[in-house]
Design a protein around this motif. Structure first.
Motif, PDB file in Angstrom:
ATOM      1  N   ILE A  54       0.842  -1.196   0.000  1.00  0.00           N
ATOM      2  CA  ILE A  54       0.000   0.000   0.000  1.00  0.00           C
ATOM      3  C   ILE A  54       0.880   1.251   0.000  1.00  0.00           C
ATOM      4  O   ILE A  54       2.089   1.185   0.248  1.00  0.00           O
ATOM      5  N   LYS A  55       0.272   2.391  -0.273  1.00  0.00           N
ATOM      6  CA  LYS A  55       0.977   3.668  -0.155  1.00  0.00           C
ATOM      7  C   LYS A  55       0.330   4.442   0.988  1.00  0.00           C
ATOM      8  O   LYS A  55      -0.844   4.810   0.915  1.00  0.00           O
ATOM      9  N   LEU A  56       1.084   4.640   2.056  1.00  0.00           N
ATOM     10  CA  LEU A  56       0.582   5.348   3.227  1.00  0.00           C
ATOM     11  C   LEU A  56       1.225   6.728   3.277  1.00  0.00           C
ATOM     12  O   LEU A  56       2.454   6.843   3.363  1.00  0.00           O
ATOM     13  N   VAL A  57       0.406   7.763   3.232  1.00  0.00           N
ATOM     14  CA  VAL A  57       0.901   9.137   3.158  1.00  0.00           C
ATOM     15  C   VAL A  57       0.483   9.915   4.397  1.00  0.00           C
ATOM     16  O   VAL A  57      -0.711  10.055   4.687  1.00  0.00           O
ATOM     17  N   VAL A  58       1.451  10.413   5.129  1.00  0.00           N
ATOM     18  CA  VAL A  58       1.197  11.311   6.249  1.00  0.00           C
ATOM     19  C   VAL A  58       1.221  12.734   5.700  1.00  0.00           C
ATOM     20  O   VAL A  58       2.225  13.187   5.153  1.00  0.00           O
ATOM     21  N   ALA A  59       0.103  13.435   5.826  1.00  0.00           N
ATOM     22  CA  ALA A  59      -0.007  14.816   5.353  1.00  0.00           C
ATOM     23  C   ALA A  59       0.024  15.726   6.581  1.00  0.00           C
ATOM     24  O   ALA A  59      -0.972  15.848   7.299  1.00  0.00           O
ATOM     25  N   ILE A  70       9.763  11.835  13.473  1.00  0.00           N
ATOM     26  CA  ILE A  70       9.396  10.451  13.775  1.00  0.00           C
ATOM     27  C   ILE A  70       8.980   9.728  12.499  1.00  0.00           C
ATOM     28  O   ILE A  70       9.393   8.582  12.247  1.00  0.00           O
ATOM     29  N   VAL A  71       8.176  10.398  11.672  1.00  0.00           N
ATOM     30  CA  VAL A  71       7.740   9.791  10.409  1.00  0.00           C
ATOM     31  C   VAL A  71       8.946   9.525   9.509  1.00  0.00           C
ATOM     32  O   VAL A  71       9.075   8.460   8.904  1.00  0.00           O
ATOM     33  N   GLN A  72       9.844  10.481   9.420  1.00  0.00           N
ATOM     34  CA  GLN A  72      11.036  10.319   8.579  1.00  0.00           C
ATOM     35  C   GLN A  72      11.903   9.153   9.059  1.00  0.00           C
ATOM     36  O   GLN A  72      12.458   8.404   8.247  1.00  0.00           O
ATOM     37  N   ALA A  73      12.000   8.987  10.366  1.00  0.00           N
ATOM     38  CA  ALA A  73      12.775   7.873  10.907  1.00  0.00           C
ATOM     39  C   ALA A  73      12.122   6.533  10.569  1.00  0.00           C
ATOM     40  O   ALA A  73      12.811   5.549  10.274  1.00  0.00           O
ATOM     41  N   LEU A  74      10.808   6.491  10.560  1.00  0.00           N
ATOM     42  CA  LEU A  74      10.087   5.264  10.260  1.00  0.00           C
ATOM     43  C   LEU A  74      10.165   4.896   8.782  1.00  0.00           C
ATOM     44  O   LEU A  74       9.940   3.742   8.418  1.00  0.00           O
ATOM     45  N   GLN A  75      10.488   5.869   7.934  1.00  0.00           N
ATOM     46  CA  GLN A  75      10.553   5.590   6.493  1.00  0.00           C
ATOM     47  C   GLN A  75      11.660   4.590   6.152  1.00  0.00           C
ATOM     48  O   GLN A  75      11.575   3.895   5.143  1.00  0.00           O
ATOM     49  N   THR A  76      12.687   4.528   6.971  1.00  0.00           N
ATOM     50  CA  THR A  76      13.745   3.547   6.717  1.00  0.00           C
ATOM     51  C   THR A  76      13.239   2.130   6.957  1.00  0.00           C
ATOM     52  O   THR A  76      13.724   1.173   6.351  1.00  0.00           O
ATOM     53  N   GLU A  77      12.282   1.989   7.840  1.00  0.00           N
ATOM     54  CA  GLU A  77      11.698   0.684   8.147  1.00  0.00           C
ATOM     55  C   GLU A  77      10.541   0.352   7.220  1.00  0.00           C
ATOM     56  O   GLU A  77      10.315  -0.819   6.877  1.00  0.00           O
ATOM     57  N   PHE A  78       9.801   1.396   6.799  1.00  0.00           N
ATOM     58  CA  PHE A  78       8.628   1.203   5.940  1.00  0.00           C
ATOM     59  C   PHE A  78       8.813   2.011   4.655  1.00  0.00           C
ATOM     60  O   PHE A  78       8.471   3.205   4.610  1.00  0.00           O
ATOM     61  N   PRO A  79       9.327   1.409   3.595  1.00  0.00           N
ATOM     62  CA  PRO A  79       9.571   2.129   2.339  1.00  0.00           C
ATOM     63  C   PRO A  79       8.303   2.690   1.694  1.00  0.00           C
ATOM     64  O   PRO A  79       8.394   3.608   0.873  1.00  0.00           O
ATOM     65  N   LEU A  81       5.995   4.299   3.239  1.00  0.00           N
ATOM     66  CA  LEU A  81       5.529   5.422   4.056  1.00  0.00           C
ATOM     67  C   LEU A  81       6.043   6.727   3.459  1.00  0.00           C
ATOM     68  O   LEU A  81       7.233   6.870   3.166  1.00  0.00           O
ATOM     69  N   HIS A  82       5.157   7.696   3.279  1.00  0.00           N
ATOM     70  CA  HIS A  82       5.521   8.975   2.664  1.00  0.00           C
ATOM     71  C   HIS A  82       5.078  10.131   3.559  1.00  0.00           C
ATOM     72  O   HIS A  82       4.116  10.012   4.319  1.00  0.00           O
ATOM     73  N   LEU A  83       5.770  11.256   3.440  1.00  0.00           N
ATOM     74  CA  LEU A  83       5.466  12.448   4.233  1.00  0.00           C
ATOM     75  C   LEU A  83       5.353  13.645   3.302  1.00  0.00           C
ATOM     76  O   LEU A  83       6.253  13.916   2.510  1.00  0.00           O
TER      77      LEU A  83
END
Length: 342
Positions: A54-59, A70-79, A81-83
């Motif tokens: 899926i594509k999960l986008v935090v706006a 925190i979101v940016q740090a999680l992006q390494t674990e969840f490719p 995940l977008h911000l």
């Protein structure tokens, strides 16, 4: 909102998994959610292998805390995940932004999730699967109110899920799935969402009901799935509850005015009680018997407190009546303010 049992897999074993992860776009609006965002994201991306696609986008609406870090740090674990930045701040604008700028040709379903929440495993795909199965423009879910921080919150949580508190709204602690005209937003057919223009970004409250009206007017249907549920923690004090319901009343009035709709009886009831009480007090010196009307309403609130005392088996139940009264009067105040403003 939170989900009480985050270990419970949503849905039934027989529910067909017919949606590919690559067909799902998820919007998570945020604004200063550093305390909750990591738990939210981890819960959303757990419980189903399809979630990896899926594509999960935090706006984010311009958080001043560590939400974005925190979101940016999680992006390494969840490719997946977008911000992105939501310059308009409002949740309605955030979801629209994701639907407009983050979609790809393969996306068919749009799932809206609140950052101030932790979801049961498989929530996203359960919503998408049910959208596909029912072939509806929107899927809404039930909310079960829970409270534990204060005595007032526990009473508030109990009464809001009764007809006295919610007026019988189907998505408030409902137990029956079916087609409805409104509910707590969970997911959309992306084409249906964009075809009606998404949320009205001038609405800070009641944007969900306003969108539901346009979806139904466009020929779409809304399915309430009682098997997919969220626990909702209502306001924990009287002041914040009053502020919340003033905003709810204003938002509802805006929706009715925009679409020239006639209010439902359950929406007119608090306004009638509010205006009737004021008129009765003003006329009482001349016609004392008119005080029967506000006295009857106060008796209803006293009865609600007694009902709460018995149902909750706690003295906190005595606050159920005052909580209901605040909801009614605050909602009516916001509703009438908006009418007068227009």
């Amino acid at each position: 909102m939170t989900v009480a049992d985050t270990e419970r897999q949503i849905g039934t074993p027989s529910r067909q998994k017919n949606v590919a992860g690559g067909q799902v776009l998820v919007a998570v609006p945020t604004l200063n959610e550093a305390v909750h965002i990591e738990a939210c994201i981890r819960s959303l991306l757990a419980g189903d292998d399809r979630l990896a696609d899926i594509k999960l986008v935090v706006a984010d609406g311009g958080s001043t805390d560590s939400t974005c870090k925190i979101v940016q740090a999680l992006q390494t674990e969840f490719p997946n995940l977008h911000l992105i930045h939501n310059s308009k701040k409002l949740q309605s604008a955030a979801v629209n932004l994701v639907a407009r700028e983050q979609r790809s040709d393969g996306h068919i379903y749009l799932i809206r999730c609140d950052a101030h929440a932790a979801y049961p495993p498989g929530y996203i795909m359960a919503v998408a699967d049910r959208l596909a199965a029912k072939k509806t423009g929107s899927l809404v879910v039930c909310m079960d109110s829970v409270g534990g921080d204060t005595c007032f919150q526990r009473a508030n949580a109990w009464v809001v899920d009764t007809p006295i508190g919610s007026g019988g709204s189907a998505h408030r602690a409902g137990a029956k799935s079916g087609f409805v005209d409104h509910g707590h937003h969970a997911g959309f057919d992306l084409a249906a969402f964009t075809s009606v223009g998404g949320y009205d970004e001038t609405f800070s409250h009641n944007e969900d009901a306003e969108l539901d009206h346009r979806l139904v007017a466009a020929g779409e249907r809304i399915w309430l799935d009682a098997d997919i549920r969220l626990d909702y923690h209502p306001r924990s004090d009287a002041k914040s509850l009053a502020k919340q319901y003033v905003s709810y009343g204003k938002g509802r009035a805006r929706t009715l005015l925009k679409h020239r709709k006639v209010p439902k009886l359950r929406q007119l009831a608090p306004v009638a009680v509010f205006l009737g009480s004021i008129v009765s007090v003003l006329l009482a010196p001349l016609v004392p018997w008119v005080l029967v009307a506000p006295a009857a309403y106060l008796s209803l609130l006293v009865g609600t407190s007694a009902w709460g005392l018995v149902a909750m088996r706690s003295a906190c139940g005595l606050l159920a009546g005052p909580a209901a009264g605040i909801m009614h009067m605050a909602w009516a105040t916001g509703f009438l303010r908006q009418l007068i403003k227009r």
